[in-house]
Scaffold this motif. Structure first.
Motif, PDB file in Angstrom:
ATOM      1  N   GLY A 171      41.715  31.860  59.672  1.00  0.00           N
ATOM      2  CA  GLY A 171      43.057  31.795  60.863  1.00  0.00           C
ATOM      3  C   GLY A 171      42.293  31.438  61.946  1.00  0.00           C
ATOM      4  N   SER A 172      40.727  31.428  62.009  1.00  0.00           N
ATOM      5  CA  SER A 172      40.315  30.934  63.478  1.00  0.00           C
ATOM      6  C   SER A 172      40.381  29.595  63.479  1.00  0.00           C
ATOM      7  CB  SER A 172      38.820  31.367  62.944  1.00  0.00           C
ATOM      8  OG  SER A 172      38.248  30.738  62.639  1.00  0.00           O
ATOM      9  N   ALA A 173      40.208  29.382  64.620  1.00  0.00           N
ATOM     10  CA  ALA A 173      39.914  27.662  65.027  1.00  0.00           C
ATOM     11  C   ALA A 173      39.095  27.319  64.658  1.00  0.00           C
ATOM     12  CB  ALA A 173      39.506  27.401  66.540  1.00  0.00           C
ATOM     13  N   LEU A 174      37.961  27.142  63.463  1.00  0.00           N
ATOM     14  CA  LEU A 174      36.376  27.237  62.970  1.00  0.00           C
ATOM     15  C   LEU A 174      37.165  26.678  61.395  1.00  0.00           C
ATOM     16  CD1 LEU A 174      33.664  28.422  63.551  1.00  0.00           C
ATOM     17  CD2 LEU A 174      34.345  26.638  64.220  1.00  0.00           C
ATOM     18  N   GLU A 175      38.177  27.613  60.975  1.00  0.00           N
ATOM     19  CA  GLU A 175      38.740  27.216  59.666  1.00  0.00           C
ATOM     20  C   GLU A 175      38.521  25.719  58.704  1.00  0.00           C
ATOM     21  OE1 GLU A 175      41.296  29.121  56.614  1.00  0.00           O
ATOM     22  OE2 GLU A 175      42.317  29.992  58.563  1.00  0.00           O
ATOM     23  N   PRO A 176      39.163  24.806  59.224  1.00  0.00           N
ATOM     24  CA  PRO A 176      39.434  23.062  59.497  1.00  0.00           C
ATOM     25  C   PRO A 176      37.798  22.547  59.287  1.00  0.00           C
ATOM     26  CG  PRO A 176      41.146  23.849  60.749  1.00  0.00           C
ATOM     27  CD  PRO A 176      40.099  25.224  60.821  1.00  0.00           C
ATOM     28  N   LEU A 177      37.309  23.041  59.894  1.00  0.00           N
ATOM     29  CA  LEU A 177      35.709  23.068  60.506  1.00  0.00           C
ATOM     30  C   LEU A 177      35.036  23.358  58.489  1.00  0.00           C
ATOM     31  CD1 LEU A 177      33.560  20.721  61.844  1.00  0.00           C
ATOM     32  CD2 LEU A 177      32.601  23.440  62.731  1.00  0.00           C
ATOM     33  N   LEU A 178      34.910  24.705  58.757  1.00  0.00           N
ATOM     34  CA  LEU A 178      34.558  25.519  57.467  1.00  0.00           C
ATOM     35  C   LEU A 178      35.015  24.825  55.875  1.00  0.00           C
ATOM     36  CD1 LEU A 178      34.490  28.602  58.400  1.00  0.00           C
ATOM     37  CD2 LEU A 178      32.696  27.004  59.004  1.00  0.00           C
ATOM     38  N   ALA A 179      35.773  24.391  55.465  1.00  0.00           N
ATOM     39  CA  ALA A 179      36.681  23.391  55.554  1.00  0.00           C
ATOM     40  C   ALA A 179      35.860  21.860  54.894  1.00  0.00           C
ATOM     41  CB  ALA A 179      38.068  23.856  55.052  1.00  0.00           C
ATOM     42  N   TRP A 180      35.877  21.405  55.818  1.00  0.00           N
ATOM     43  CA  TRP A 180      35.057  20.188  55.957  1.00  0.00           C
ATOM     44  C   TRP A 180      33.359  20.604  55.144  1.00  0.00           C
ATOM     45  CZ3 TRP A 180      30.954  18.186  58.740  1.00  0.00           C
ATOM     46  CH2 TRP A 180      30.843  16.797  58.435  1.00  0.00           C
ATOM     47  N   LEU A 181      32.973  21.192  55.785  1.00  0.00           N
ATOM     48  CA  LEU A 181      31.136  21.925  55.613  1.00  0.00           C
ATOM     49  C   LEU A 181      31.302  21.955  54.067  1.00  0.00           C
ATOM     50  CD1 LEU A 181      30.472  23.528  58.745  1.00  0.00           C
ATOM     51  CD2 LEU A 181      29.613  21.311  58.452  1.00  0.00           C
ATOM     52  N   ARG A 182      32.573  22.777  53.905  1.00  0.00           N
ATOM     53  CA  ARG A 182      32.373  22.995  52.102  1.00  0.00           C
ATOM     54  C   ARG A 182      32.627  21.738  51.143  1.00  0.00           C
ATOM     55  NH1 ARG A 182      34.655  27.783  54.021  1.00  0.00           N
ATOM     56  NH2 ARG A 182      36.801  26.890  53.693  1.00  0.00           N
ATOM     57  N   ASP A 183      33.467  21.060  51.653  1.00  0.00           N
ATOM     58  CA  ASP A 183      33.815  19.614  50.961  1.00  0.00           C
ATOM     59  C   ASP A 183      32.606  18.324  51.068  1.00  0.00           C
ATOM     60  OD1 ASP A 183      36.140  20.622  49.751  1.00  0.00           O
ATOM     61  OD2 ASP A 183      37.212  19.725  51.814  1.00  0.00           O
ATOM     62  N   ALA A 231      33.963  18.690  64.954  1.00  0.00           N
ATOM     63  CA  ALA A 231      34.648  19.132  65.795  1.00  0.00           C
ATOM     64  C   ALA A 231      35.331  19.187  66.884  1.00  0.00           C
ATOM     65  CB  ALA A 231      33.718  20.766  65.476  1.00  0.00           C
ATOM     66  N   GLY A 232      34.647  17.879  67.294  1.00  0.00           N
ATOM     67  CA  GLY A 232      35.167  17.454  68.484  1.00  0.00           C
ATOM     68  C   GLY A 232      35.142  18.295  70.137  1.00  0.00           C
ATOM     69  N   THR A 233      33.602  18.435  70.056  1.00  0.00           N
ATOM     70  CA  THR A 233      32.929  19.775  70.534  1.00  0.00           C
ATOM     71  C   THR A 233      31.594  19.509  71.046  1.00  0.00           C
ATOM     72  OG1 THR A 233      32.966  21.984  71.520  1.00  0.00           O
ATOM     73  CG2 THR A 233      32.439  21.852  69.017  1.00  0.00           C
ATOM     74  N   SER A 234      31.074  19.607  71.708  1.00  0.00           N
ATOM     75  CA  SER A 234      29.250  19.702  72.419  1.00  0.00           C
ATOM     76  C   SER A 234      28.894  21.020  71.228  1.00  0.00           C
ATOM     77  CB  SER A 234      29.159  20.324  74.254  1.00  0.00           C
ATOM     78  OG  SER A 234      29.362  21.535  73.946  1.00  0.00           O
ATOM     79  N   THR A 235      27.326  20.616  71.012  1.00  0.00           N
ATOM     80  CA  THR A 235      26.909  21.213  69.937  1.00  0.00           C
ATOM     81  C   THR A 235      26.554  22.461  70.772  1.00  0.00           C
ATOM     82  OG1 THR A 235      24.315  20.855  70.790  1.00  0.00           O
ATOM     83  CG2 THR A 235      25.043  19.576  69.410  1.00  0.00           C
ATOM     84  N   ARG A 236      26.362  22.971  72.109  1.00  0.00           N
ATOM     85  CA  ARG A 236      26.425  24.361  72.850  1.00  0.00           C
ATOM     86  C   ARG A 236      27.292  24.931  72.497  1.00  0.00           C
ATOM     87  NH1 ARG A 236      24.662  24.949  78.655  1.00  0.00           N
ATOM     88  NH2 ARG A 236      22.702  23.736  77.894  1.00  0.00           N
ATOM     89  N   THR A 237      28.329  24.741  72.694  1.00  0.00           N
ATOM     90  CA  THR A 237      30.136  24.760  72.270  1.00  0.00           C
ATOM     91  C   THR A 237      30.391  25.378  70.951  1.00  0.00           C
ATOM     92  OG1 THR A 237      31.202  24.060  74.093  1.00  0.00           O
ATOM     93  CG2 THR A 237      32.289  25.131  72.375  1.00  0.00           C
ATOM     94  N   LEU A 238      29.762  24.577  70.032  1.00  0.00           N
ATOM     95  CA  LEU A 238      29.638  24.526  68.764  1.00  0.00           C
ATOM     96  C   LEU A 238      29.485  26.162  68.100  1.00  0.00           C
ATOM     97  CD1 LEU A 238      30.849  23.962  65.923  1.00  0.00           C
ATOM     98  CD2 LEU A 238      28.819  22.230  65.492  1.00  0.00           C
TER      99      LEU A 238
END
Length: 312
Positions: A208-220, A235-242
């Motif tokens: 349920g976190s904001a990262l969940e879609p990104l983690l699903a993309w990484l797994r794929d 993720a649409g963000t800077s590396t520092r924020t990521l």
């Protein structure tokens, strides 16, 4: 003779309770004398052990004068120990008694404060709850046991055997410990740690976190050659924020998370296919088989070949 007191808490796990009893009572010194005497202790005469009720011959007074106290796991580790148990364990520690836990027995031990500031382990499934309940404890879910000198902890189930054999070696040397290991039909030292047994999906994944879609993309996209910049762009963000968000929500970095996810997928392929290691390395995104073997062993403690032999 070395006295070992095994503390039977309510809802004690019978396997965890019996492990030190069996290992230590069978230990013999070179001249044939027993190396240990065992006391099974409990706060009350009768203890709920799930499938049966246990009658302990010793009360908490049996902890006094023991050289070693073992705290086995319980069915519900989040239930705190009673004040009497906490006080007895703290008093034993202050007196210099060695105290060790098996599996979820780390929880009641942590509740005494004796693990604060120390590295400790428990069953890998319980590592997250242990870290959340006791943030002052440095929880390491990847090892079979941790020896801090006076205070020791072990991982799940069979890791209690590893810990007991380790303590025998500390007490009486390698020859006695090797004999105890043969009687237990166990290697004196198992190769690798608990990490090789962790489930394939056990990668930090906040629901349920904001990262969940990104983690699903990484797994794929594990097979792709992904850089930190690639992940940040997705993720649409800077590396520092990521990096900051990953630290906050998973406790690790994006690339560390990715490496662990790749190793988990490799474990699955090693178990379920006969693909050569070189092919699996490519399937999970490693640039070379050598890099894959190195990362796999650093994560699980064993080589891909040994892992396949043990689990396929």
């Amino acid at each position: 003779m070395h006295t070992v007191a095994v503390l039977a808490l309510d809802q004690v796990i019978p396997f965890d309770l019996s492990t030190p009893i069996e290992v230590f009572t069978r230990t013999r010194l070179p001249d044939g004398r027993p190396g240990y005497r065992i006391r099974v202790c409990a706060e009350r005469p009768e203890v709920d052990a799930g499938a049966f009720t246990l009658r302990a011959p010793w009360g908490l007074d049996g902890l006094r004068g023991a050289d070693t106290i073992i705290v086995p796991g319980t069915a519900d580790p989040l239930v705190p120990p009673t004040p009497g148990v906490r006080e007895a364990l703290r008093a034993a520690a202050e007196g210099g008694t060695r105290i060790a836990s098996i599996c979820s027995g780390t929880f009641p031990l942590a509740a005494t404060g004796l693990l604060d500031g120390l590295r400790a382990t428990t069953h890998w499934l319980a590592a997250g709850p242990l870290a959340a309940a006791h943030p002052d404890v440095d929880v390491d879910p990847d090892v079979l046991y941790v020896d801090n000198g006076q205070i020791l902890t072990s991982a799940g189930a069979a890791a209690g055997l590893d810990l007991c054999l380790h303590m025998i070696r500390r007490d009486y040397g390698s020859a006695v410990a090797a004999d105890a290991a043969r009687l237990s039909v166990m290697p004196l030292e198992r190769e690798g740690g608990q990490a090789q047994f962790i489930g394939h999906d056990h990668v930090p994944t906040p629901r349920g976190s904001a990262l969940e879609p990104l983690l699903a993309w990484l797994r794929d996209n594990l097979a792709r050659d992904l850089s930190l910049a690639d992940i940040a762009a997705q993720a649409g963000t800077s590396t520092r924020t990521l990096i900051r968000r990953f630290r906050e929500q998973t406790g690790t970095t994006p690339l560390q998370w990715l490496h662990r996810a790749r190793v988990r997928q490799a474990q699955h392929l090693l178990e379920t296919t006969d693909h050569p290691v070189e092919r699996i390395a490519a399937q999970v995104g490693f640039g070379s088989p050598t890099a894959f073997r190195d990362r796999f062993k650093r994560t699980t403690g064993v080589s891909p070949h040994l892992y396949r032999r043990a689990f396929s």
